[in-house]
Every structure is written in C-alpha cells, then in structure tokens.
Design a protein around this motif. Structure first.
Motif, PDB file in Angstrom:
ATOM      1  N   GLN A  45       0.827  -1.046   0.133  1.00  0.00           N
ATOM      2  CA  GLN A  45       0.052  -0.022   0.065  1.00  0.00           C
ATOM      3  C   GLN A  45       0.909   1.192  -0.068  1.00  0.00           C
ATOM      4  O   GLN A  45       0.543   2.118  -0.570  1.00  0.00           O
ATOM      5  CB  GLN A  45      -0.791  -0.041   1.327  1.00  0.00           C
ATOM      6  CG  GLN A  45      -2.001   1.400   1.312  1.00  0.00           C
ATOM      7  CD  GLN A  45      -2.732   0.936   2.273  1.00  0.00           C
ATOM      8  OE1 GLN A  45      -2.479   0.547   3.341  1.00  0.00           O
ATOM      9  NE2 GLN A  45      -3.912   2.065   2.534  1.00  0.00           N
ATOM     10  N   ALA A  46       1.948   1.119   0.699  1.00  0.00           N
ATOM     11  CA  ALA A  46       2.927   2.488   0.718  1.00  0.00           C
ATOM     12  C   ALA A  46       3.459   2.949  -0.463  1.00  0.00           C
ATOM     13  O   ALA A  46       3.541   3.919  -0.998  1.00  0.00           O
ATOM     14  CB  ALA A  46       3.935   2.094   1.860  1.00  0.00           C
ATOM     15  N   THR A  81       0.248   7.722  11.396  1.00  0.00           N
ATOM     16  CA  THR A  81      -0.059   6.429  10.503  1.00  0.00           C
ATOM     17  C   THR A  81       0.011   5.063  11.317  1.00  0.00           C
ATOM     18  O   THR A  81      -0.898   4.433  11.337  1.00  0.00           O
ATOM     19  CB  THR A  81       0.933   6.539   9.427  1.00  0.00           C
ATOM     20  OG1 THR A  81       0.913   7.634   8.423  1.00  0.00           O
ATOM     21  CG2 THR A  81       0.510   5.151   8.703  1.00  0.00           C
ATOM     22  N   MET A 111      -0.398   8.166   5.703  1.00  0.00           N
ATOM     23  CA  MET A 111       0.713   7.249   4.940  1.00  0.00           C
ATOM     24  C   MET A 111       1.308   8.177   3.746  1.00  0.00           C
ATOM     25  O   MET A 111       2.288   8.151   3.221  1.00  0.00           O
ATOM     26  CB  MET A 111       0.302   5.939   4.642  1.00  0.00           C
ATOM     27  CG  MET A 111       1.568   5.065   3.950  1.00  0.00           C
ATOM     28  SD  MET A 111       1.277   3.281   3.739  1.00  0.00           S
ATOM     29  CE  MET A 111       0.686   2.861   5.226  1.00  0.00           C
ATOM     30  N   LYS A 112       0.494   8.522   2.828  1.00  0.00           N
ATOM     31  CA  LYS A 112       0.538   9.150   1.521  1.00  0.00           C
ATOM     32  C   LYS A 112       1.263  10.475   1.943  1.00  0.00           C
ATOM     33  O   LYS A 112       2.364  10.870   1.310  1.00  0.00           O
ATOM     34  CB  LYS A 112      -0.650   9.476   0.538  1.00  0.00           C
ATOM     35  CG  LYS A 112      -0.310  10.170  -0.450  1.00  0.00           C
ATOM     36  CD  LYS A 112      -1.499  10.176  -1.377  1.00  0.00           C
ATOM     37  CE  LYS A 112      -1.125  10.953  -2.903  1.00  0.00           C
ATOM     38  NZ  LYS A 112      -0.237  10.151  -3.422  1.00  0.00           N
ATOM     39  N   MET A 169       4.890   9.622   3.339  1.00  0.00           N
ATOM     40  CA  MET A 169       5.977   9.058   2.358  1.00  0.00           C
ATOM     41  C   MET A 169       6.376  10.282   1.197  1.00  0.00           C
ATOM     42  O   MET A 169       7.136  10.058   0.718  1.00  0.00           O
ATOM     43  CB  MET A 169       5.237   8.120   1.241  1.00  0.00           C
ATOM     44  CG  MET A 169       4.820   6.806   1.898  1.00  0.00           C
ATOM     45  SD  MET A 169       6.248   5.781   2.611  1.00  0.00           S
ATOM     46  CE  MET A 169       7.031   5.558   0.945  1.00  0.00           C
TER      47      MET A 169
END
Length: 289
Positions: A62-63, A202, A178-179, A182
């Motif tokens: 997913q990351a 997160t 998370m988005k 990142m």
C-alpha cells in the motif's frame, strides 16, 4: 500502472489476512470484546500471527501504491478485497464457489472498472498543505466516536457492521496519513520522514483500525464486516483525496455512470453476502455470540 499493481497486491494480501484473522477471532469469547486482552488471546494463535504477517505485506504494498499514485485511484481498488476474501476462504476451507459467488465477483469487478473509468481521478498534490489536517482529524474522530458508541449498544452482525465501518474509516485515515508521510522522502529523505508527525500518526491510526477490525470480526460474521470495510474504505478515501490532496473527479453527466458503478458494486456485495460460503461457512458458531 505501478500503483494499480501494488493496490491489487494489497487487496489480495488483506483478503488472505481477513480469512486467517476471522478464523482466529471466532475462538475468542464475547467477554474479551473491546478489551486489550483480545490481543493477548489472539497472539497465542499461530493463524492470527500469520494473518498479521500478511497485513504487514499489505502495508508495504500500500505504501508503494500510495507513493506512486493518487489516493482516489489506489484506495477504491481495494473493493476487490471482498470477492478475493470469499474466493480465498473457499479455497482454504475447501468449499466450492457457486454461480452466485462468481456473479458477485463479476459485478464488483465490472463496477470498479466502470467507476474508475468514469471518475478518472487526476491531479492533486502529494502532501497536505497548511492546517487542513486539523478539521479532517476532528471530523474523523467525531465520526469514529459515533460509530463506536452505536456499536456498543448493539450485538451480533449489526455491531460487526458498525465496527467494520469504523475500521474502514481508520484504514482510510491511515492511507491518507501514509501518503502524506511518504511524500516527505522526496522533500528531505529518510530524516524528513522520521521527523514527520504523519509517520507516527499513521502507525497510531493503523493500530486503532486493526483493533476495531478484530472486534468487528469477533462480534459477527465476516460477511457483515467485509462489505462495510471495503466499500467504506474506498468511499472515505476518495473524500480524503478530494478534500485533503486536491484530487479531481469528473462531475456533470459523469455522475450517472459513477452512481451506476456504485450501485453495481453494492449489488455485487449483496450477492456475495447471500452466497452459502459467506452466510454459512464463514459465520461464527452459535456459542461465539
């Protein structure tokens, strides 16, 4: 293309994890519901630990997906997790998939393809700017609190569905955080990532969502949880993508095929819910309620 591939891998990993975690949760008594002791009981089961291993694999996939594509593209793909879960469960439990199950799988798949083609999410930024997180976190917290409060007043599949939706909201929030986290890698490398509050938020949101999911799986049948989890995650993620990241969806007459796609996905989920595999094989035993 990379984001879509890793989104599919995420859905498949989560589907396998759901089956394993559900089998473990069925062995936990009601007295452990909404208590930290629930994790203590689950940690003693190898099947649950295997499920957690797949959750970790899904998180990595997913990351990568979120780092390479818009959240409004990546998260809706996770609706295939529901049919994947049932197909995997049928294989694990050696139950033959009937025609109704395949019709449900086809409806969800076609609905997803139609919805993605119609909405065509584009644009948006990789980070959330300004103080936009403040109202988002406040509203999310209020929504979660309302769902959990209602769930505590019910039992069985109703509680499972409400907690499943709460878990979906938690996972959607985890994906958005998370988005945003990142994106710090591009701005300042690993040091910027490790110093960002989004990274630790997160982790906190992910653990909270996992706790809610385990309680949802313990409260009722998988079929009560999974539709709320998959559809809720997709729809709430789209809201985050549009409001926080500025992603743009087609509107105007495109809303008609988008609504048709949503209806097709919902119909597919209902169809899947009525299959013997979902309603019978995966339901908790009578003593578990």
């Amino acid at each position: 293309m990379i984001s879509i591939l890793f989104a599919v891998l995420t859905a498949l990993s989560n589907g396998c994890a759901s089956v394993l975690q559900r089998r473990a949760a069925m062995r936990v008594p009601d007295s452990a519901a909404m208590r930290l002791s629930l994790f203590g009981r689950l940690l003693r089961q190898k099947v649950w630990l295997a499920g957690i291993g797949l959750v970790i694999v899904a998180a990595v996939c997913q990351a990568v997906a979120l780092a390479t594509g818009p959240i409004a593209v990546v998260q809706p793909i996770f609706v295939i997790e529901l049919p994947a879960t049932l197909l995997i469960a049928g294989y694990v439990m050696r139950v033959r998939a009937d025609r109704a199950l395949w019709y449900g799988v086809a409806a969800v798949t076609v609905g997803l393809a139609l919805g993605m083609a119609s909405a065509d999410p584009v644009g948006g930024s990789d980070t959330v700017r300004g103080a936009a997180w403040i109202p988002a976190l406040v509203l999310t917290g209020l929504f979660e609190a309302a769902l959990i409060g209602c769930a505590l007043r019910t039992r069985g599949d109703v509680r499972a569905a409400l907690l499943g939706l709460a878990a979906a909201c938690g996972y959607a929030l985890t994906a958005a955080l998370m988005k945003d986290a990142m994106a710090r890698l591009d701005d300042g490398g690993a040091a910027a990532l490790l110093s960002s509050w989004q990274l630790y938020a997160t982790a906190a949101a992910g653990v909270g969502a996992l706790f809610l999911l385990q309680n949802a799986l313990q409260a009722g049948s998988l079929v009560a949880v999974q539709p709320m989890l998959t559809l809720g995650d997709a729809l709430i993620s789209i809201v985050y993508g549009v409001t926080l990241f500025g992603e743009v969806l087609r509107t105007g007459w495109w809303l008609l095929p988008e609504l048709a796609a949503l209806a097709l996905i919902a119909a597919g989920c209902v169809r899947l819910a009525r299959t013997p595999l979902a309603a019978g094989t995966l339901a908790p035993p009578p003593t578990a309620r």
